[in-house]
Every structure is written in structure tokens, then in C-alpha cells.
Write an enzyme that holds these catalytic residues in place. Structure first.
Site, PDB file in Angstrom:
ATOM      1  CE1 TYR A  13      -4.349  -1.430   0.202  1.00 11.29           C
ATOM      2  CE2 TYR A  13      -3.001  -3.168   1.149  1.00 11.29           C
ATOM      3  CZ  TYR A  13      -4.095  -2.679   0.637  1.00 11.29           C
ATOM      4  OH  TYR A  13      -5.034  -3.819   0.440  1.00 11.29           O
ATOM      5  N   PRO A  93       4.401  -5.491  11.072  1.00 10.79           N
ATOM      6  CG  PRO A  93       3.819  -7.515  10.812  1.00 10.79           C
ATOM      7  CD  PRO A  93       5.011  -6.683  10.302  1.00 10.79           C
ATOM      8  CB  THR A 132       5.449   3.320  10.384  1.00 13.84           C
ATOM      9  OG1 THR A 132       4.882   3.875   9.513  1.00 13.84           O
ATOM     10  CG2 THR A 132       5.347   3.744  11.612  1.00 13.84           C
ATOM     11  CG  PHE A 163       3.242  11.727   7.186  1.00 11.01           C
ATOM     12  CD1 PHE A 163       3.067  11.518   8.521  1.00 11.01           C
ATOM     13  CD2 PHE A 163       4.516  12.245   7.005  1.00 11.01           C
ATOM     14  CE1 PHE A 163       4.025  11.619   9.559  1.00 11.01           C
ATOM     15  CE2 PHE A 163       5.692  12.288   7.930  1.00 11.01           C
ATOM     16  CZ  PHE A 163       5.178  12.037   9.086  1.00 11.01           C
ATOM     17  CB  CYS A 277      -1.124   2.929  10.191  1.00 14.35           C
ATOM     18  SG  CYS A 277      -0.289   2.280   8.689  1.00 14.35           S
ATOM     19  CG  PHE A 339      -9.339   0.271   7.310  1.00 12.64           C
ATOM     20  CD1 PHE A 339      -8.894   1.648   8.073  1.00 12.64           C
ATOM     21  CD2 PHE A 339      -8.379   0.163   6.222  1.00 12.64           C
ATOM     22  CE1 PHE A 339      -7.969   2.344   7.376  1.00 12.64           C
ATOM     23  CE2 PHE A 339      -7.459   1.075   5.670  1.00 12.64           C
ATOM     24  CZ  PHE A 339      -7.338   2.105   6.317  1.00 12.64           C
ATOM     25  CE  LYS A 340      -9.604   6.302   4.901  1.00 13.41           C
ATOM     26  NZ  LYS A 340      -8.223   6.717   4.682  1.00 13.41           N
TER      27      LYS A 340
HETATM   28  P1  NAI Z   1       1.939  -3.958   2.878  1.00 16.71           P
HETATM   29  O1  NAI Z   1       1.813  -5.437   3.743  1.00 16.71           O
HETATM   30  O2  NAI Z   1       0.990  -3.694   1.919  1.00 16.71           O
HETATM   31  O3  NAI Z   1       3.160  -4.449   1.837  1.00 16.71           O
HETATM   32  C1  NAI Z   1       4.680  -4.675   2.264  1.00 16.71           C
HETATM   33  C2  NAI Z   1       5.205  -5.404   1.252  1.00 16.71           C
HETATM   34  O4  NAI Z   1       6.346  -5.878   1.414  1.00 16.71           O
HETATM   35  C3  NAI Z   1       4.393  -6.888   1.113  1.00 16.71           C
HETATM   36  O5  NAI Z   1       4.015  -7.060  -0.458  1.00 16.71           O
HETATM   37  C4  NAI Z   1       5.612  -7.892   1.469  1.00 16.71           C
HETATM   38  O6  NAI Z   1       5.532  -9.066   0.354  1.00 16.71           O
HETATM   39  C5  NAI Z   1       6.887  -7.069   1.072  1.00 16.71           C
HETATM   40  N1  NAI Z   1       8.018  -7.685   1.698  1.00 16.71           N
HETATM   41  C6  NAI Z   1       8.368  -8.078   3.020  1.00 16.71           C
HETATM   42  N2  NAI Z   1       9.528  -8.191   3.245  1.00 16.71           N
HETATM   43  C7  NAI Z   1      10.117  -8.180   1.993  1.00 16.71           C
HETATM   44  C8  NAI Z   1      11.489  -8.429   1.731  1.00 16.71           C
HETATM   45  N3  NAI Z   1      12.302  -8.770   2.311  1.00 16.71           N
HETATM   46  N4  NAI Z   1      11.692  -8.073   0.206  1.00 16.71           N
HETATM   47  C9  NAI Z   1      10.617  -7.711  -0.634  1.00 16.71           C
HETATM   48  N5  NAI Z   1       9.563  -7.579  -0.275  1.00 16.71           N
HETATM   49  C10 NAI Z   1       9.351  -7.690   0.933  1.00 16.71           C
HETATM   50  O7  NAI Z   1       2.525  -2.972   3.795  1.00 16.71           O
HETATM   51  P2  NAI Z   1       2.061  -1.491   3.641  1.00 16.71           P
HETATM   52  O8  NAI Z   1       0.749  -1.229   4.127  1.00 16.71           O
HETATM   53  O9  NAI Z   1       2.533  -0.896   2.355  1.00 16.71           O
HETATM   54  O10 NAI Z   1       3.027  -0.821   4.881  1.00 16.71           O
HETATM   55  C11 NAI Z   1       4.440  -0.810   4.716  1.00 16.71           C
HETATM   56  C12 NAI Z   1       4.897   0.050   5.905  1.00 16.71           C
HETATM   57  O11 NAI Z   1       4.349   1.471   5.555  1.00 16.71           O
HETATM   58  C13 NAI Z   1       4.597  -0.164   7.242  1.00 16.71           C
HETATM   59  O12 NAI Z   1       5.372   0.037   7.933  1.00 16.71           O
HETATM   60  C14 NAI Z   1       3.256   0.724   7.599  1.00 16.71           C
HETATM   61  O13 NAI Z   1       3.359   0.849   8.810  1.00 16.71           O
HETATM   62  C15 NAI Z   1       3.782   1.925   6.795  1.00 16.71           C
HETATM   63  N6  NAI Z   1       2.587   2.723   6.316  1.00 16.71           N
HETATM   64  C16 NAI Z   1       1.666   2.325   5.933  1.00 16.71           C
HETATM   65  C17 NAI Z   1       0.640   3.172   5.378  1.00 16.71           C
HETATM   66  C18 NAI Z   1      -0.668   2.511   4.997  1.00 16.71           C
HETATM   67  O14 NAI Z   1      -1.599   3.364   4.826  1.00 16.71           O
HETATM   68  N7  NAI Z   1      -0.637   1.096   4.578  1.00 16.71           N
HETATM   69  C19 NAI Z   1       0.933   4.549   5.694  1.00 16.71           C
HETATM   70  C20 NAI Z   1       1.977   4.914   6.112  1.00 16.71           C
HETATM   71  C21 NAI Z   1       2.736   4.279   6.552  1.00 16.71           C
END
Ligand code: NAI
Length: 472
Positions: A13, A93, A132, A163, A277, A339-340
Site C-alpha cells: 500500500y 506488523p 513505520t 503520511f 497503522c 476499514f474505510k
Molecule cells: P504491505 O503489507 O501492503 O506491503 C509490504 C510488502 O513488503 C508486502 O508486499 C511484502 O511481500 C513485502 N516484503 C516484505 N519483506 C520483503 C522483503 N524482504 N523483500 C521484498 N519484499 C518484501 O504494507 P504497507 O501497508 O505498504 O505498509 C508498509 C509500511 O508502511 C509499514 O511499516 C506501515 O506501517 C507503513 N505505512 C503504511 C501506511 C498505509 O496506509 N498502509 C501509511 C503509512 C505508513
């Protein structure tokens, strides 16, 4: 100063949308987004732009750049080798086991990404922590990289928290309130920060790019989410007072939000916040405070989560109470599972918990969401923390593709997600298809409750008493 190749580890995302926008704004920079998941990468590359995540306008941005200067791949090694600048956008997570279980962030994906960079990198790299993370995670990344540095390689680690909000990710990325970059106060640290700032300056005014030290940047992300979550919990606490008195939480929100010191954003009462988050990051802050021997601060922020849990339980209890104190074998339609609105993301969705509490009471749930797939809903409800008996989910839950079908023959419906389309349904037709008395529970305050009452519905909305002296 210039960057010609960017790699982003994690096509989720955050990684997907943020790098698509970078590619669209920086045509001279080649951006490669990599992931371990072949399925996710295939979806990013799908010919009909059936992307793995739903975000308004995202497909248009991807269409503009994919195959030109934007690539999605599982070849992580090549992308790391070629890049001058590497974003780490992997998931962080909440830990579900061991030390810090249920509170600390699980940094295993961050560490794996850092080790992979150290293993395969050639030459100098700027490594940007976009995920994060707890304060001082950048220091751990730097130590892993330094301990494994090969001759001729140098790494500079920056913090650049994201953000964006799901549902408006593209708009948020195009017009962010600010971009935050944290780095070391050394000449190489400054140079790395300027490299990253150069990318953002393609479309963001320099004044909106804030440069801080690394720890301030990391802590600012946790603090920002804690403050936002706190506002939701605060207004939700007031919503309970409104329901018990005669006040209307929308009027209270408006009245306090017009005070410029308070502001009007994030003052909408609901059945609680969800998403990947807020809870995770507040818990992360709580854990950090405990680890720093600041128990009073930890207890203060824990209350934000406790209030959110209370709001979901309170709303579910209200449903049971209104339905004559029993929902066993009653059909209840659940409108919305994301969730939204404007996202298909269900992580920590309030809807999951409303379903959990109603399933515990033996209610039969008929669930409809415009964007969430059946498999995703069943996966969430079959999680051991929600229901550890798959036969119970099978017996109690049906997923519907058509809202009218989901609502037919029910005792009640519950609005759990604020999807716009829910406002335009034919509630007269719905009323006629439901059992009587027909109950409407609006957990998002999006429906015209007066109209619903006129149609004959018994209506309950968050933060407002809809009945007087025991009658509707
Ligand atoms: P997500 O779970 O959608 O995406 C993470 C991706 O990383 C997954 O596709 C996974 O397969 C990949 N991944 C994990 N380990 C890997 C590796 N070693 N090599 C290659 N790919 C790998 O997570 P999301 O929602 O994008 O969140 C990512 C970070 O950004 C988290 O720390 C989150 O807290 C933060 N964040 C998320 C927001 C949101 O709205 N979803 C907004 C702001 C920050």
C-alpha cells in the site's frame, strides 16, 4: 546530487503508490518496485491494470509510467545493485509472539531487507526507511549494513516516513502537507538528505520538505498517528455521552472544530478506527515508552486503544440490546467490511470486531462490501483471534455480491464502512424486504436517519439519541 535509479523493497500500500508517483513526477529517474510476492508483482504488471490494491486514480498514474520509467519485479538483487537510492517499504506488523507480543513492531522484514541490501549491494547507496518503525530502527539498519559492508561500498541511512492515508493515497502523495526526511548530522548524512529531497522537489515546494535528525523523524511518524488516533478516540468518548444525554456528536464536533486551536479534521465519531497503522503505531509508542521506563506515558497512550476497543464493544452491545437482548439465529446484514471507504484493505477493520461480537452471540451475518473479496472476509473472520472454529464461521456467515440480496430477510443492518454508495440505496425497497421491526444501525453516521425513521425503520446512530421517552 542527482539520483538516476531508485529501488523500492515492498510493493504494498505504501511502496506501490509512493513509487508510482515518484516515477510520474521524475521522468528522468528509473524506479523499480520489488517484492518477494510473485502474485503481487504480477498484479502490478497486469495488462488490464487490475492492481493488487484499490486506490482512486492509482491505475492512471501506473498507466502513465509503467514500462517507461516504472517497473515492478521480483528480481530484488538486480534492482538493489543498480539503484543509487533504496526505499524500504516492507510491512512492520505488531508482534504476535515473544518479547513485546501484541505491542512491539515486528522488525524481521526490515532486518531481512537490510541484510539483503548488505549482501548484494555494489557501490554507495542511500537507504531510506519508509516503513513505520520504532525510534532508533535506522541505527539498527545502519549497524547491519556497516557490519556487512564490502570494500568499495558505503551506506547512508535516512528516515522518510510516509503520511499517506489509504483511500486518498495518490492525492496525498501529490499534495502532501509536508515530506519529512531525517538523517545524520554529518556531511555524508546531509548529502544523502539532499539527494532524497531532490526527488521530492520535482513537485513539492522546498519549504514543505522538513529536514530533521533521524530520531525526530522516526518519532514524528509514531506521534502523528498517535495524535490522529487520539482525536478519534476523544470524539468517540464524547459520542457515548451524547447518546446518554440529548446532545448530537456532529453538532458538538462542529462546535469545537470551528475553534482554530482545535481544528475540524478527525472529529468524526464512528464505531472506531481501523487500518493497519493506527493501532499498530500507538502500541509501538506504548511499548517504546515502557522500554524507556516511562510507564505513565505508556498508560496515557494505551487509553487511546482502550477507548477504541470500548467503542466497538459498546456499539455491538447496543445492537444486541436493541434487538430485544438476543441476536441468536437472527439475520443481520453487515454493510461494509473495508476499514474505510475507497479501499479494499480490511486490516484491523472495525467491521471484523462487530462481526466477532455478533457471531459470539450466535447472529447470522450477511456481509456485503463493494470492494472486498469473499476470500479476504473469510480469512479475517477465521483468524484465531476472531473465531477459532471454522465451522462456526461457515454456519453463521454468508458473503453477498448484491447489497439488496444481503439485506433481504434480515432483522437489522449495520453500516460499518462509510462507502458513498450506501447513501443512495433504495431504503423503501430494503425496508419492505426486511423482517419487522426493521432495525438500522449506522456506525458511520452516513444515512439520512430521519428519512429511515419515516420509512418505518428503528434507527440507531453513533453519537445521537434517536428516540425519546422510550419510543422512536
Ligand atoms: P504491505 O503489507 O501492503 O506491503 C509490504 C510488502 O513488503 C508486502 O508486499 C511484502 O511481500 C513485502 N516484503 C516484505 N519483506 C520483503 C522483503 N524482504 N523483500 C521484498 N519484499 C518484501 O504494507 P504497507 O501497508 O505498504 O505498509 C508498509 C509500511 O508502511 C509499514 O511499516 C506501515 O506501517 C507503513 N505505512 C503504511 C501506511 C498505509 O496506509 N498502509 C501509511 C503509512 C505508513
Amino acid at each position: 546530487m542527482k539520483v538516476s535509479k531508485v529501488c523500492c523493497i515492498g510493493a504494498g500500500y505504501v511502496g506501490g503508490p509512493s513509487c508510482s508517483v515518484i516515477a510520474s513526477k521524475c521522468p528522468e529517474v528509473t524506479v523499480t518496485v520489488v517484492d518477494l510476492s510473485q502474485e503481487r508483482i504480477d498484479a502490478w504488471n497486469s495488462p488490464d491494470y487490475n492492481l493488487p490494491i484499490f486506490e482512486p486514480n492509482l491505475a492512471d498514474v501506473v498507466k502513465k509510467c509503467r514500462g517507461k520509467n516504472l517497473f515492478f519485479s521480483t528480481d530484488i538483487t538486480s534492482a538493489i545493485c543498480e539503484a543509487d537510492l533504496i526505499f524500504i517499504s516492507v510491512n512492520t506488523p505488531t508482534k504476535t509472539f515473544g518479547l513485546g507480543k501484541g505491542r512491539a513492531a515486528d522488525l524481521k522484514y526490515i532486518e531481512a531487507a537490510a541484510r539483503m541490501i548488505a549482501d548484494v549491494a555494489i557501490g554507495d547507496k542511500v537507504v531510506v526507511e519508509k516503513s513505520t518503525v520504532p525510534v532508533r530502527a535506522a541505527e539498527s539498519i545502519q549497524r547491519i549494513l556497516t557490519a556487512n559492508t564490502k570494500k568499495g561500498c558505503a551506506f547512508e541511512v535516512l528516515s522518510n516516513p510516509e503520511f499517506l492515508a489509504e483511500g486518498s493515497a495518490v492525492e496525498d502523495l501529490l499534495h502532501p502537507d509536508r515530506v519529512l526526511i531525517g538523517g545524520e548530522e554529518t556531511s555524508t548524512g546531509r548529502a544523502a538528505m539532499e539527494k532524497l529531497a531532490w526527488i521530492y522537489q520535482h513537485w513539492i515546494p522546498k519549504d514543505n520538505i522538513i529536514l530533521t535528525n533521524t530520531w525526530s523523524s522516526e518519532l514524528s511518524k509514531l506521534a502523528a498517528n498517535a495524535f490522529l488516533a487520539q482525536r478519534i478516540s476523544s470524539i468517540n468518548s464524547i459520542s457515548a455521552v451524547c447518546e446518554a444525554t440529548g446532545a448530537d456528536v456532529a453538532e458538538v464536533s462542529h462546535a469545537i472544530g470551528t475553534d482554530t486551536r482545535i481544528g475540524s479534521q478527525f472529529l468524526k465519531a464512528s464505531l472506531g478506527f481501523g487500518g493497519s497503522c493506527f493501532q499498530k503505531d500507538v502500541l509501538n509508542l506504548v511499548y517504546l515508552c515502557e522500554a524507556l521506563n516511562l510507564p505513565e506515558i505508556a498508560a496515557y497512550w494505551q487509553q487511546v486503544i482502550d477507548m477504541n476497543d470500548f467503542q466497538k464493544r459498546r456499539f455491538a452491545s447496543k445492537i444486541v440490546n436493541c434487538l430485544f437482548n438476543t441476536v441468536t439465529d437472527k439475520n443481520i446484514a453487515i454493510l461494509g467490511f473495508a476499514f474505510k471507504k475507497n479501499t479494499g484493505d480490511t486490516r484491523e477493520s472495525s467491521s471484523i470486531y462487530i462481526c466477532k461480537y455478533l457471531m459470539e452471540e450466535g447472529a447470522k451475518l450477511k456481509i456485503f462490501d463493494p470492494k472486498v473479496e469473499k476470500e479476504q472476509i473469510l480469512m479475517e473472520l477465521n483468524h484465531p483471534n476472531i473465531c477459532n472454529d471454522p465451522s462456526r464461521v461457515e454456519k453463521l456467515v454468508t458473503i453477498h455480491k448484491d447489497p439488496y440480496d444481503a439485506l433481504k430477510g434480515t432483522h437489522a443492518f449495520v453500516v460499518c464502512t462509510e462507502w458513498d454508495e450506501f447513501k443512495s440505496y433504495d431504503y423503501s425497497k430494503i425496508y419492505n424486504s426486511m423482517l419487522k421491526p426493521a432495525f438500522a444501525f449506522d456506525g458511520r453516521r452516513i444515512l439520512d436517519w430521519k428519512n429511515l425513521q419515516q420509512l418505518g425503520f428503528q434507527v440507531e446512530v453513533i453519537g445521537r439519541k434517536t428516540w425519546l421517552n422510550g419510543t422512536y
